[in-house]
Design a protein around this motif. Structure first.
Motif, PDB file in Angstrom:
ATOM      1  N   LEU A   7       0.806  -1.217   0.000  1.00 37.27           N
ATOM      2  CA  LEU A   7       0.000   0.000   0.000  1.00 37.27           C
ATOM      3  C   LEU A   7       0.839   1.267   0.000  1.00 37.27           C
ATOM      4  CD1 LEU A   7      -2.284  -2.092   0.588  1.00 37.27           C
ATOM      5  CD2 LEU A   7      -3.404  -0.247   1.852  1.00 37.27           C
ATOM      6  N   GLU A   8       2.052   1.193   0.534  1.00 36.74           N
ATOM      7  CA  GLU A   8       2.950   2.345   0.489  1.00 36.74           C
ATOM      8  C   GLU A   8       3.258   2.719  -0.956  1.00 36.74           C
ATOM      9  OE1 GLU A   8       7.073   3.492   2.736  1.00 36.74           O
ATOM     10  OE2 GLU A   8       7.087   1.625   1.577  1.00 36.74           O
ATOM     11  N   GLY A   9       3.354   1.724  -1.827  1.00 34.87           N
ATOM     12  CA  GLY A   9       3.593   1.945  -3.240  1.00 34.87           C
ATOM     13  C   GLY A   9       5.045   1.764  -3.646  1.00 34.87           C
ATOM     14  N   VAL A  10       5.343   2.176  -4.869  1.00 35.38           N
ATOM     15  CA  VAL A  10       6.681   2.047  -5.449  1.00 35.38           C
ATOM     16  C   VAL A  10       7.436   3.355  -5.247  1.00 35.38           C
ATOM     17  CG1 VAL A  10       7.982   1.630  -7.565  1.00 35.38           C
ATOM     18  CG2 VAL A  10       5.817   0.460  -7.198  1.00 35.38           C
ATOM     19  N   SER A  11       8.651   3.250  -4.726  1.00 37.18           N
ATOM     20  CA  SER A  11       9.483   4.428  -4.501  1.00 37.18           C
ATOM     21  C   SER A  11      10.094   4.905  -5.822  1.00 37.18           C
ATOM     22  CB  SER A  11      10.602   4.110  -3.502  1.00 37.18           C
ATOM     23  OG  SER A  11      11.580   5.122  -3.508  1.00 37.18           O
ATOM     24  N   LEU A  12       9.828   6.169  -6.173  1.00 31.38           N
ATOM     25  CA  LEU A  12      10.417   6.726  -7.396  1.00 31.38           C
ATOM     26  C   LEU A  12      11.932   6.813  -7.270  1.00 31.38           C
ATOM     27  CD1 LEU A  12       7.898   9.644  -8.161  1.00 31.38           C
ATOM     28  CD2 LEU A  12       7.703   7.218  -8.720  1.00 31.38           C
ATOM     29  N   ASP A  13      12.416   7.146  -6.074  1.00 31.83           N
ATOM     30  CA  ASP A  13      13.872   7.234  -5.852  1.00 31.83           C
ATOM     31  C   ASP A  13      14.536   5.878  -5.979  1.00 31.83           C
ATOM     32  OD1 ASP A  13      13.733   9.938  -5.450  1.00 31.83           O
ATOM     33  OD2 ASP A  13      13.818   9.835  -3.255  1.00 31.83           O
ATOM     34  N   GLU A  14      13.886   4.844  -5.424  1.00 36.13           N
ATOM     35  CA  GLU A  14      14.468   3.505  -5.472  1.00 36.13           C
ATOM     36  C   GLU A  14      14.511   2.992  -6.906  1.00 36.13           C
ATOM     37  OE1 GLU A  14      16.477   0.382  -4.019  1.00 36.13           O
ATOM     38  OE2 GLU A  14      15.838   2.118  -2.839  1.00 36.13           O
ATOM     39  N   PHE A  15      13.474   3.319  -7.693  1.00 33.97           N
ATOM     40  CA  PHE A  15      13.457   2.916  -9.104  1.00 33.97           C
ATOM     41  C   PHE A  15      14.637   3.554  -9.839  1.00 33.97           C
ATOM     42  CE2 PHE A  15      12.318   3.114 -13.559  1.00 33.97           C
ATOM     43  CZ  PHE A  15      11.671   1.910 -13.796  1.00 33.97           C
ATOM     44  N   ARG A  16      14.861   4.866  -9.639  1.00 35.58           N
ATOM     45  CA  ARG A  16      15.959   5.553 -10.310  1.00 35.58           C
ATOM     46  C   ARG A  16      17.309   5.007  -9.840  1.00 35.58           C
ATOM     47  NH1 ARG A  16      16.768  10.093 -13.225  1.00 35.58           N
ATOM     48  NH2 ARG A  16      14.627  10.843 -12.981  1.00 35.58           N
ATOM     49  N   LYS A  17      17.423   4.738  -8.547  1.00 41.22           N
ATOM     50  CA  LYS A  17      18.673   4.216  -7.992  1.00 41.22           C
ATOM     51  C   LYS A  17      19.013   2.853  -8.595  1.00 41.22           C
ATOM     52  CE  LYS A  17      20.659   2.834  -3.523  1.00 41.22           C
ATOM     53  NZ  LYS A  17      20.381   2.707  -2.069  1.00 41.22           N
ATOM     54  N   GLN A  25       1.172   5.178 -19.256  1.00 41.21           N
ATOM     55  CA  GLN A  25       0.366   4.259 -18.448  1.00 41.21           C
ATOM     56  C   GLN A  25      -0.065   4.902 -17.127  1.00 41.21           C
ATOM     57  OE1 GLN A  25       3.291   3.689 -19.938  1.00 41.21           O
ATOM     58  NE2 GLN A  25       3.625   1.495 -20.386  1.00 41.21           N
ATOM     59  N   ILE A  26       0.856   5.619 -16.508  1.00 42.21           N
ATOM     60  CA  ILE A  26       0.555   6.218 -15.205  1.00 42.21           C
ATOM     61  C   ILE A  26      -0.538   7.283 -15.341  1.00 42.21           C
ATOM     62  CG2 ILE A  26       1.507   7.689 -13.371  1.00 42.21           C
ATOM     63  CD1 ILE A  26       4.165   6.098 -13.752  1.00 42.21           C
ATOM     64  N   LYS A  27      -0.436   8.137 -16.353  1.00 38.54           N
ATOM     65  CA  LYS A  27      -1.462   9.171 -16.569  1.00 38.54           C
ATOM     66  C   LYS A  27      -2.834   8.537 -16.792  1.00 38.54           C
ATOM     67  CE  LYS A  27       1.629  12.671 -18.544  1.00 38.54           C
ATOM     68  NZ  LYS A  27       2.049  13.358 -19.790  1.00 38.54           N
ATOM     69  N   LYS A  28      -2.863   7.467 -17.583  1.00 38.14           N
ATOM     70  CA  LYS A  28      -4.126   6.771 -17.864  1.00 38.14           C
ATOM     71  C   LYS A  28      -4.732   6.199 -16.580  1.00 38.14           C
ATOM     72  CE  LYS A  28      -5.820   2.539 -20.129  1.00 38.14           C
ATOM     73  NZ  LYS A  28      -5.421   1.383 -20.985  1.00 38.14           N
ATOM     74  N   LEU A  29      -3.893   5.548 -15.755  1.00 42.15           N
ATOM     75  CA  LEU A  29      -4.386   4.889 -14.547  1.00 42.15           C
ATOM     76  C   LEU A  29      -4.774   5.893 -13.461  1.00 42.15           C
ATOM     77  CD1 LEU A  29      -1.806   1.970 -14.549  1.00 42.15           C
ATOM     78  CD2 LEU A  29      -4.274   1.744 -14.914  1.00 42.15           C
ATOM     79  N   ILE A  30      -4.077   7.016 -13.408  1.00 43.68           N
ATOM     80  CA  ILE A  30      -4.472   8.075 -12.464  1.00 43.68           C
ATOM     81  C   ILE A  30      -5.832   8.646 -12.874  1.00 43.68           C
ATOM     82  CG2 ILE A  30      -3.938  10.436 -11.711  1.00 43.68           C
ATOM     83  CD1 ILE A  30      -0.985   9.657 -11.654  1.00 43.68           C
ATOM     84  N   LEU A  56      -0.214   9.511  -7.011  1.00 43.86           N
ATOM     85  CA  LEU A  56       1.145   9.840  -6.607  1.00 43.86           C
ATOM     86  C   LEU A  56       1.083  10.439  -5.202  1.00 43.86           C
ATOM     87  CD1 LEU A  56       2.820  11.395  -9.778  1.00 43.86           C
ATOM     88  CD2 LEU A  56       3.736   9.520  -8.400  1.00 43.86           C
ATOM     89  N   LYS A  57       1.759   9.760  -4.274  1.00 39.20           N
ATOM     90  CA  LYS A  57       1.786  10.242  -2.888  1.00 39.20           C
ATOM     91  C   LYS A  57       3.225  10.621  -2.568  1.00 39.20           C
ATOM     92  CE  LYS A  57       0.134   6.454  -1.073  1.00 39.20           C
ATOM     93  NZ  LYS A  57      -0.424   5.493  -0.086  1.00 39.20           N
ATOM     94  N   GLY A  58       3.568  11.894  -2.807  1.00 40.67           N
ATOM     95  CA  GLY A  58       4.946  12.321  -2.586  1.00 40.67           C
ATOM     96  C   GLY A  58       5.879  11.590  -3.526  1.00 40.67           C
TER      97      GLY A  58
END
Length: 378
Positions: free
Chosen positions: A319-329, A342-347, A354-356
């Motif tokens: 539920l916390e979701g996927v970390s954008l920083d961790e993905f880039r790292k 895909q993200i724009k469509k699903l939002i 997007l939570k922070g």
């Protein structure tokens, strides 16, 4: 040293349940001994290949691990520790069927270092348990829970199933209320899936089984979320709820895309870019290891694209979701750029937000997770 989890598949059951497609065989003592010797050989071979690895979680699943005696399970834990270093305070989980809970065995298991028990109750209703083909009844489930607690285990999970044909919302609520009265640290709730080559599957093909309609399934899920949140549980993954501090560390390893080794027939492993699966044939498994050969059925070397897909799909389950920083790292690229469309469509559909620094499923998206995940297959 690199930390990872270890999954151990114990392939024995008292009997196969009507809905189960997991790899399992009838328990026979001689066959179990052959399996144990093969398992120790596999651990030895893996320890040579992954000699810079330390285990932070161990999970004994099945099948029904407690088909084995306490002594046999203790031998497995001892065998693991002979071949791999294990972190101080590691979470060591063992699944059990309520029909196999014996106080003497539980004491031996606890002394061996097992510190978390996952009980496959599935329902607190004798009619439903019989329909599912479970070998235990309500009375045995309650007795087993109390025995596990009295032996000294302070981290207990209960598995429950919903959306079972013939099960009403009231039936489901009653099971939830009984579970809460027992005061477990963790609950795993799964909607029934009709899996191929199971008795339920053939009943479905023959028109004898009608799956629960989607609306009822949705409201059963919502009933569970509301009931458990009101009782102080944290809803931390699509199907999992925990008291604060008691989330399953082993399963979080899967969802956070951490490496893990798998041993036993049909077990999967993931390390670096390698994902593998063992043979699900018990005789072949034993034969391979008698010849000092790893019992691999399939090995897949994941591309960067494969790993991106898996990282996002697994991470969205939490539920916390996927970390954008961790993905880039991990990948050196922006998740929002790779999956922007895909993200724009699903939002817009109300399934993601997007939570922070995190991309996460919405309440609506939790129930439609598979539809969301499919969008992230590049």
């Amino acid at each position: 040293m690199e930390s990872c989890g270890l999954y151990i598949h114990i392939p024995f059951c008292l009997r196969k349940c009507n809905y189960c497609d997991f790899i399992s065989f009838e328990y026979k003592k001689e066959l179990a001994e052959e399996f144990l010797l093969a398992l120790f050989s596999e651990l030895s071979l893996l320890s040579q290949e992954y000699d810079q690895t330390i285990l932070e979680t161990i999970y004994l699943g099945g099948g029904t691990p407690t088909c084995l005696s306490g002594e046999e399970l203790a031998r497995i834990i001892e065998g693991v520790k002979e071949h791999f270093p294990v972190k101080e305070g590691a979470e060591i989980t063992c699944e059990m069927n309520p029909a196999t809970g014996v106080e003497k065995d539980l004491k031996i298991m606890r002394e061996a270092g097992i510190n978390r028990i996952s009980i496959g109750v599935q329902a607190f209703d004798d009619r439903i348990l019989q329909y599912l083909g479970r070998v235990h009844n309500l009375s045995e489930a309650l007795k087993t829970y109390y025995t596990v607690r009295e032996v000294g285990f302070d981290n207990i999970n209960l598995d429950l199933i919903f959306a079972i044909p013939g099960q009403t919302r009231k039936d489901w609520q009653d099971s939830l209320e009984i579970a809460l009265k027992l005061n477990p640290e963790h609950l795993s709730l799964y909607n029934l899936k009709i899996e191929e080559n199971t008795p339920f599957y053939y009943d479905y093909l023959n028109g004898k089984l009608k799956p629960v309609d989607e609306d009822t399934e949705y409201w059963m899920y919502q009933d569970a979320i509301n009931t458990l949140k009101n009782a102080g549980f944290e809803h931390y993954e699509i199907s999992n709820f925990a008291r604060p501090g008691y989330a399953s560390r082993h399963n979080l390893g899967y969802w956070h895309y951490k490496p893990y080794l798998g041993v036993g027939p049909g077990a999967h492993g993931f390390f670096g870019s390698l994902r593998y699966q063992n043979t699900d044939d018990l005789e072949e498994y034993i034969s391979c290891l008698t010849r000092n050969k790893l019992p691999r059925q399939e090995e897949l070397h994941l591309t960067c694209k494969d790993q991106m897909e898996e990282f996002v799909i697994m991470g969205l389950r939490v539920l916390e979701g996927v970390s954008l920083d961790e993905f880039r790292k991990r990948f050196g690229e922006s998740l929002l750029e790779i999956y922007g469309t895909q993200i724009k469509k699903l939002i817009k559909l109300g399934l993601l937000n997007l939570k922070g620094n995190y991309l996460a499923l919405t309440e609506k998206g939790l129930f439609l997770g598979n539809e969301v995940f499919a969008e992230f297959l590049l």
